[in-house]
Design a protein around this motif. Structure first.
Motif, mmCIF file in Angstrom:
data_model
loop_
_atom_site.group_PDB
_atom_site.id
_atom_site.type_symbol
_atom_site.label_atom_id
_atom_site.label_comp_id
_atom_site.label_asym_id
_atom_site.label_seq_id
_atom_site.Cartn_x
_atom_site.Cartn_y
_atom_site.Cartn_z
ATOM 1 N N LEU A 11 54.199 45.596 45.048
ATOM 2 C CA LEU A 11 54.459 44.666 46.147
ATOM 3 C C LEU A 11 55.962 44.437 46.290
ATOM 4 C CD1 LEU A 11 51.723 42.010 45.313
ATOM 5 C CD2 LEU A 11 51.564 43.911 46.940
ATOM 6 N N SER A 12 56.373 43.790 47.351
ATOM 7 C CA SER A 12 57.793 43.490 47.568
ATOM 8 C C SER A 12 58.355 42.582 46.470
ATOM 9 C CB SER A 12 57.994 42.842 48.941
ATOM 10 O OG SER A 12 57.283 41.634 49.030
ATOM 11 N N THR A 13 57.489 41.868 45.779
ATOM 12 C CA THR A 13 57.912 40.993 44.678
ATOM 13 C C THR A 13 58.200 41.783 43.395
ATOM 14 O OG1 THR A 13 55.630 40.680 43.967
ATOM 15 C CG2 THR A 13 56.520 39.068 45.537
ATOM 16 N N GLY A 14 57.821 43.067 43.377
ATOM 17 C CA GLY A 14 57.986 43.886 42.175
ATOM 18 C C GLY A 14 56.758 43.867 41.287
ATOM 19 N N ASP A 15 55.719 43.168 41.707
ATOM 20 C CA ASP A 15 54.492 43.049 40.925
ATOM 21 C C ASP A 15 53.393 43.971 41.455
ATOM 22 O OD1 ASP A 15 55.484 41.033 39.267
ATOM 23 O OD2 ASP A 15 54.772 39.440 40.594
ATOM 24 N N TYR A 16 52.471 44.283 40.577
ATOM 25 C CA TYR A 16 51.206 44.918 40.933
ATOM 26 C C TYR A 16 50.180 43.802 40.886
ATOM 27 C CZ TYR A 16 53.546 49.348 40.254
ATOM 28 O OH TYR A 16 54.405 50.404 40.362
ATOM 29 N N GLU A 17 49.309 43.733 41.877
ATOM 30 C CA GLU A 17 48.433 42.577 42.028
ATOM 31 C C GLU A 17 47.006 42.863 41.581
ATOM 32 O OE1 GLU A 17 48.878 39.136 45.150
ATOM 33 O OE2 GLU A 17 47.989 40.914 46.064
ATOM 34 N N VAL A 18 46.446 41.927 40.822
ATOM 35 C CA VAL A 18 45.076 42.009 40.318
ATOM 36 C C VAL A 18 44.158 41.197 41.217
ATOM 37 C CG1 VAL A 18 43.573 41.347 38.393
ATOM 38 C CG2 VAL A 18 45.770 42.437 37.936
ATOM 39 N N HIS A 19 43.015 41.801 41.573
ATOM 40 C CA HIS A 19 42.030 41.168 42.444
ATOM 41 C C HIS A 19 40.637 41.248 41.819
ATOM 42 C CE1 HIS A 19 44.726 41.252 45.972
ATOM 43 N NE2 HIS A 19 45.123 42.429 45.503
ATOM 44 N N THR A 20 39.794 40.316 42.210
ATOM 45 C CA THR A 20 38.375 40.419 41.871
ATOM 46 C C THR A 20 37.718 41.365 42.875
ATOM 47 O OG1 THR A 20 37.794 38.541 43.267
ATOM 48 C CG2 THR A 20 38.266 38.076 40.922
ATOM 49 N N GLY A 21 36.584 41.916 42.510
ATOM 50 C CA GLY A 21 35.879 42.847 43.372
ATOM 51 C C GLY A 21 35.414 42.249 44.682
ATOM 52 N N ASP A 22 35.259 40.934 44.742
ATOM 53 C CA ASP A 22 34.791 40.283 45.963
ATOM 54 C C ASP A 22 35.915 39.635 46.779
ATOM 55 O OD1 ASP A 22 35.307 38.227 44.188
ATOM 56 O OD2 ASP A 22 33.382 37.222 44.467
ATOM 57 N N CYS A 23 37.153 39.920 46.426
ATOM 58 C CA CYS A 23 38.298 39.338 47.123
ATOM 59 C C CYS A 23 38.478 39.982 48.501
ATOM 60 C CB CYS A 23 39.568 39.546 46.292
ATOM 61 S SG CYS A 23 41.063 38.872 47.064
ATOM 62 N N VAL A 24 38.704 39.163 49.522
ATOM 63 C CA VAL A 24 38.923 39.693 50.865
ATOM 64 C C VAL A 24 40.208 40.515 50.939
ATOM 65 C CG1 VAL A 24 37.583 37.894 52.021
ATOM 66 C CG2 VAL A 24 40.020 37.564 51.659
ATOM 67 N N GLU A 25 41.180 40.195 50.126
ATOM 68 C CA GLU A 25 42.451 40.931 50.109
ATOM 69 C C GLU A 25 42.287 42.331 49.526
ATOM 70 O OE1 GLU A 25 45.586 39.959 51.341
ATOM 71 O OE2 GLU A 25 44.332 38.431 52.277
ATOM 72 N N LEU A 26 41.290 42.546 48.688
ATOM 73 C CA LEU A 26 41.089 43.854 48.062
ATOM 74 C C LEU A 26 40.796 44.928 49.103
ATOM 75 C CD1 LEU A 26 40.973 45.385 45.364
ATOM 76 C CD2 LEU A 26 38.530 44.886 45.302
ATOM 77 N N ALA A 27 40.175 44.560 50.210
ATOM 78 C CA ALA A 27 39.865 45.523 51.270
ATOM 79 C C ALA A 27 41.133 46.119 51.869
ATOM 80 C CB ALA A 27 39.039 44.854 52.356
ATOM 81 N N ARG A 28 42.249 45.426 51.758
ATOM 82 C CA ARG A 28 43.525 45.899 52.297
ATOM 83 C C ARG A 28 44.269 46.818 51.332
ATOM 84 N NH1 ARG A 28 45.622 40.272 55.037
ATOM 85 N NH2 ARG A 28 43.651 39.839 56.061
ATOM 86 N N VAL A 29 43.810 46.905 50.119
ATOM 87 C CA VAL A 29 44.468 47.722 49.104
ATOM 88 C C VAL A 29 43.973 49.162 49.230
ATOM 89 C CG1 VAL A 29 44.808 48.036 46.620
ATOM 90 C CG2 VAL A 29 44.657 45.729 47.571
ATOM 91 N N GLU A 30 44.889 50.068 49.554
ATOM 92 C CA GLU A 30 44.498 51.456 49.794
ATOM 93 C C GLU A 30 44.076 52.174 48.512
ATOM 94 O OE1 GLU A 30 47.145 53.773 52.156
ATOM 95 O OE2 GLU A 30 47.577 52.089 53.484
#
Length: 70
Positions: free
Chosen positions: A13-32
């Motif tokens: 990410l622009s913050t320099g981090d890699y982001e962890v999501h749960t399988g049911d997170c709406v944001e996970l759908a945006r992760v290619e």
């Protein structure tokens, strides 16, 4: 306890981090591209696992706010 499937996005990410999501997170759908971390009852264990793969890891502010760093 509520176990969930966790994933880490494979793009930094622009913050320099890699982001962890749960399988049911709406944001996970945006992760290619993502890597499956496992089935955990807390984000801290998922973050530890993701830290074995990527140097800077943070939890998603929506699905893993207890592990979100920024």
């Amino acid at each position: 306890m509520s176990y969930k499937h966790y994933y880490v996005g494979d793009s930094v990410l622009s913050t320099g981090d890699y982001e962890v999501h749960t399988g049911d997170c709406v944001e996970l759908a945006r992760v290619e591209s993502k890597t499956y971390l496992g089935y955990y009852d807390n984000c801290q264990d998922a973050i530890r696992k993701a830290s074995d793969i990527y140097p800077n890891v943070s939890g998603c502010k929506y699905c893993s706010p207890g592990c979100h760093r920024r």
